[in-house]
Enzyme design. Structure first.
Site, mmCIF file in Angstrom:
data_model
loop_
_atom_site.group_PDB
_atom_site.id
_atom_site.type_symbol
_atom_site.label_atom_id
_atom_site.label_comp_id
_atom_site.label_asym_id
_atom_site.label_seq_id
_atom_site.Cartn_x
_atom_site.Cartn_y
_atom_site.Cartn_z
ATOM 1 N N ALA A 240 6.899 14.146 117.669
ATOM 2 C CA ALA A 240 5.676 13.616 117.072
ATOM 3 C C ALA A 240 4.741 14.695 116.559
ATOM 4 O O ALA A 240 3.967 14.455 115.629
ATOM 5 C CB ALA A 240 4.947 12.734 118.090
ATOM 6 N N CYS A 360 11.839 18.559 106.699
ATOM 7 C CA CYS A 360 11.143 19.029 105.496
ATOM 8 C C CYS A 360 11.917 20.235 104.966
ATOM 9 O O CYS A 360 11.353 21.285 104.666
ATOM 10 C CB CYS A 360 9.680 19.362 105.772
ATOM 11 S SG CYS A 360 9.390 20.512 107.122
#
Length: 430
Positions: A240, A360
């Protein structure tokens, strides 16, 4: 400060980055503290010069025949910021705070063109050792993809639908002229300006303080939407961090159901508490790292979201210094972590659940390869069709060239005007 002083400061900051191996953000902050006379506009301009120099470091160095901070910053001023060489040299000669005027050789180089035999990795402004990986990812378009990574990123926002709506936020931020994002339904964007343009300071706006929006790249919003979380579900956000995607999932679930937000690093997780409160999120339970912290969730989750630790190659526009620091050893370490966390995440799914893998990164070794390796050891899993995921999330057809050979979805600045992201959703029969 006039331009000569800004150029000199950028050269100093870039020298600090190069010689002391400091992150750009730290070097810029240190310069600002030591030079308090500089205003916000000066600091923004100096930062733009430094980041632009690093974004196109390879091609500027090749053109100038020199990779010194001076050569890179002067190349930015003339080639990226369109400063006239005659006018610039006159201002440098008249200002004791600036670097020395350009020599005849520097002028000839900076106003010239790269030769026809310039290596492809220099044209792409990418590390040479990554060229095979980038070519594998994007085929004949890999140089164009690399060049798109050298641009400045937009400032994107995700409107928090638990508290507001896009048009309401547009009105609050009207002075910055935000536009609706083309893909993310609740996103707003403000394109980056040229030269010494400053990024809008939206975080002090009343709408931000009230929790009406969060700063979040449109690519991050897209992959969060592709997770497909629905009200009433049980969701584990296994990495998270500061909670950006957790907040997006909570809004998608309309505060119904339960999200368990966990991260193995307590420091990364720390900001999530204030962000949850500001956003009005009530369906998130934060699990701090501890032995057995998630044992009660094994085999019970509808969805497990893995925003995996990665090289961050998709964020080269925002953090161009990391492009030149990346090594094969660091890549190998990240892929090992990714494989381990995929296997860990699978433990928490109930039959028929969805395992969402996000990075990413734009490197196949962190993306399709990790999924293939996971399926090889978990043959009961299979990737969900990307076109179906996109249709469910956005009600439209998957744009061309986004699907990977491994049934994933890749976003890039060139293809989607976002940071680089990878998404793959896997499931096993119920």
């Amino acid at each position: 400060m006039r331009l000569p002083g800004r150029l000199s400061a950028a050269i100093d900051v870039l020298s600090e980055v190069e010689t002391r191996k400091r992150p750009v953000s730290e070097a810029l902050k240190s310069w600002g503290l030591a030079n308090r006379f500089a205003g916000a506009g000066d600091r923004a301009a100096i930062g733009n010069l430094v980041y632009d120099a690093l974004r196109r470091r390879a091609s500027h160095a090749a053109l100038m025949g020199d990779d010194t901070p001076r050569a890179l910053v002067l190349a930015v001023a003339i080639r990226d910021w369109d400063e006239d060489t005659v006018a610039l040299n006159a201002s440098l000669a008249a200002d004791a705070h600036g670097p020395a005027p350009l020599s005849d050789e520097e002028i000839a180089r900076v106003t010239g063109q790269l030769s026809d035999d310039t290596p492809a990795h220099i044209l792409a402004d990418s590390p040479q050792w990554l060229a095979p990986s980038l070519e594998r990812a994007f085929g004949d378009n890999w140089i164009a993809e690399g060049q798109a990574m050298t641009g400045r990123p937009s400032l994107d926002l995700r409107v928090n639908t638990l508290k507001s709506q896009p048009d309401r936020v547009v009105k609050s931020l009207a002075r910055f002229a935000p536009r609706h994002t083309p893909i993310a339904p609740n996103g707003l964007t403000m394109p980056a300006g040229p030269g010494d343009a400053r990024t809008p300071n939206v975080t002090t706006d009343e709408a931000c303080l009230k929790g009406w929006f969060e700063v979040q790249d449109q690519g991050s919003q897209i992959v969060a939407a592709l997770v497909g979380a629905k009200p009433g579900e049980q969701v584990l956000d296994l990495c998270a961090g500061a909670g950006g995607k957790t907040l997006a999932l909570a809004a998608a679930m309309a505060n119904k159901g339960q999200i368990f937000a966990y991260d193995s690093d307590r420091n990364r997780l720390a900001p999530i508490y204030d962000r949850l409160k500001r956003n009005g999120v009530r369906n998130v339970q934060v699990r701090a790292p501890a032995s057995g912290a998630l044992d009660d969730l094994v085999g019970k989750m509808d969805r497990v979201v893995i925003d995996a630790p990665c090289t961050g190659t998709g964020t080269w526009r925002r953090r161009p210094d990391t492009k030149w620091k990346l090594t094969p050893d660091l890549l190998a370490a990240r892929t090992a972590e990714q494989s381990a966390i995929l296997a860990e995440g699978a433990r928490y799914l109930k039959p028929g659940g969805v395992l969402a893998y996000i990075t990413c990164s734009i490197l196949p070794g962190e993306n399709d390869d990790r999924i293939a390796a996971f399926i090889a050891t978990h043959p009961d899993f299979a990737s969900l069709p990307p076109a179906d995921l996109w249709q469910a999330a956005f009600g439209s057809n998957l744009p061309p060239n986004l699907e990977t050979t491994g049934s994933g979805i890749t976003l890039t600045p060139r293809l989607t005007a976002t940071d680089g992201f990878y998404f793959n959703a896997l499931t096993r029969p119920g």
